[in-house]
Design a protein around this motif. Structure first.
Motif, PDB file in Angstrom:
ATOM      1  N   TRP A   1       8.355   0.930   6.083  1.00  0.00           N
ATOM      2  CA  TRP A   1       7.298   1.944   5.847  1.00  0.00           C
ATOM      3  C   TRP A   1       7.936   3.303   6.110  1.00  0.00           C
TER       4      TRP A   1
ATOM      5  N   THR B   1      -1.917  14.218   8.615  1.00  0.00           N
ATOM      6  CA  THR B   1      -2.991  13.204   8.693  1.00  0.00           C
ATOM      7  C   THR B   1      -3.857  13.379   9.934  1.00  0.00           C
TER       8      THR B   1
ATOM      9  N   LYS C   1      -4.503   5.238   9.754  1.00  0.00           N
ATOM     10  CA  LYS C   1      -5.960   5.301   9.958  1.00  0.00           C
ATOM     11  C   LYS C   1      -6.246   5.833  11.352  1.00  0.00           C
TER      12      LYS C   1
ATOM     13  N   LYS D   1       0.826  -1.215   0.000  1.00  0.00           N
ATOM     14  CA  LYS D   1       0.000   0.000   0.000  1.00  0.00           C
ATOM     15  C   LYS D   1       0.856   1.260   0.000  1.00  0.00           C
ATOM     16  N   GLU D   2       0.235   2.337  -0.373  1.00  0.00           N
ATOM     17  CA  GLU D   2       0.900   3.639  -0.331  1.00  0.00           C
ATOM     18  C   GLU D   2       1.049   4.029   1.145  1.00  0.00           C
TER      19      GLU D   2
ATOM     20  N   ARG E   1       2.014   0.205   9.583  1.00  0.00           N
ATOM     21  CA  ARG E   1       2.028  -1.072   8.862  1.00  0.00           C
ATOM     22  C   ARG E   1       2.289  -2.214   9.852  1.00  0.00           C
TER      23      ARG E   1
ATOM     24  N   LEU F   1       1.042   6.628   3.018  1.00  0.00           N
ATOM     25  CA  LEU F   1       0.108   7.579   3.625  1.00  0.00           C
ATOM     26  C   LEU F   1      -1.246   6.922   3.932  1.00  0.00           C
ATOM     27  N   SER F   2      -1.689   6.066   3.017  1.00  0.00           N
ATOM     28  CA  SER F   2      -3.020   5.453   3.176  1.00  0.00           C
ATOM     29  C   SER F   2      -3.044   4.425   4.303  1.00  0.00           C
ATOM     30  N   GLU F   3      -1.889   4.086   4.834  1.00  0.00           N
ATOM     31  CA  GLU F   3      -1.854   3.085   5.908  1.00  0.00           C
ATOM     32  C   GLU F   3      -2.138   3.691   7.285  1.00  0.00           C
TER      33      GLU F   3
ATOM     34  N   GLU G   1       4.244  15.077   6.433  1.00  0.00           N
ATOM     35  CA  GLU G   1       3.111  14.346   5.847  1.00  0.00           C
ATOM     36  C   GLU G   1       2.320  13.622   6.939  1.00  0.00           C
TER      37      GLU G   1
END
Ligand SMILES: [Zn+2]
Length: 216
Positions: free
Chosen positions: A93, A103, A9, A2-3, A65, A5-7, A99
């Motif tokens: 990761w 989030t 949550k 996965k990218e 991750r 950033l998208s990990e 960045e």
């Protein structure tokens, strides 16, 4: 893979309507235990997210991750520079601190002065076995306050409910003020609400009315 950033949550805040229904069921002497578990677990996950942000702000970033595979890896942040690359030593990761910070900003996830109470809730909820123990834990945490942690004084600065329940600070405070309590409501919940109201009144004496305080 996965990218990176998208990990990341973050658990969302709990809806007012669920909490309202939960308190109505409790006040009627017909506690909705399914809803109680749903609200309790949502608050539990939300508190975990806020505590993870708090640790990251203090320099200990949890690798998202590794966390997904239930392996705790802490990345030690060395500076406060947004260009610093956070890289997991186990799974590689990586993301810059700038960045990562983006989030959680603007999402009411800052721990500032309420961490010890959220940690207490997490422990209490894990140990709770009966519906009564669970609702008392839920009731306590939604009525907590942030405290001044910079100066060595115990002064509440802001109601913490806005970090846990959807809405603007003033709306969530008004919402808690209007929650339904019944004749059979546990005395400890009544006491918590009374303490909460008197703390709010005290805050306005110090010209720290909730509406005057920055919400993030
Ligand atoms: Zn990792």
């Amino acid at each position: 893979m996965k990218e990176p950033l998208s990990e990341i949550k973050w658990a969302p805040r709990v809806s007012k309507s669920k909490i309202r229904k939960l308190y109505q069921s409790e006040a009627a002497g017909l506690l909705d235990e399914v809803l109680l578990d749903e609200v309790g677990i949502s608050l539990y996950l939300r508190c975990q997210s806020i505590l993870t942000v708090g640790r990251a702000q203090r320099g200990k970033v949890e690798c998202p991750r590794c966390a997904r595979s239930e392996c705790d890896t802490t990345i030690e942040r060395q500076t406060s520079r947004k260009e610093e690359v956070l890289r997991c030593p186990k799974c590689s990761w990586h993301l810059t601190w700038g960045e990562y910070r983006k989030t959680y900003q603007g999402k009411q996830l800052s721990e500032g002065g309420v961490g010890r109470y959220l940690r207490a809730f997490v422990i209490r909820y894990e140990k709770a076995r009966t519906p009564k123990q669970k609702i008392l834990a839920v009731d306590q945490v939604i009525h907590e306050f942030h405290y001044n942690t910079v100066k060595n004084i115990h002064q509440p600065t802001r109601a913490a409910c806005v970090n846990l329940i959807e809405g603007k600070l003033t709306d969530v405070v008004a919402f808690l003020n209007e929650l339904t309590y019944g004749n059979r409501t546990d005395k400890r919940m009544i006491r918590t609400r009374n303490d909460w109201k008197s703390t709010l009144d005290g805050m306005s004496k110090w010209h720290l009315k909730p509406r005057a305080i920055n919400t993030e």
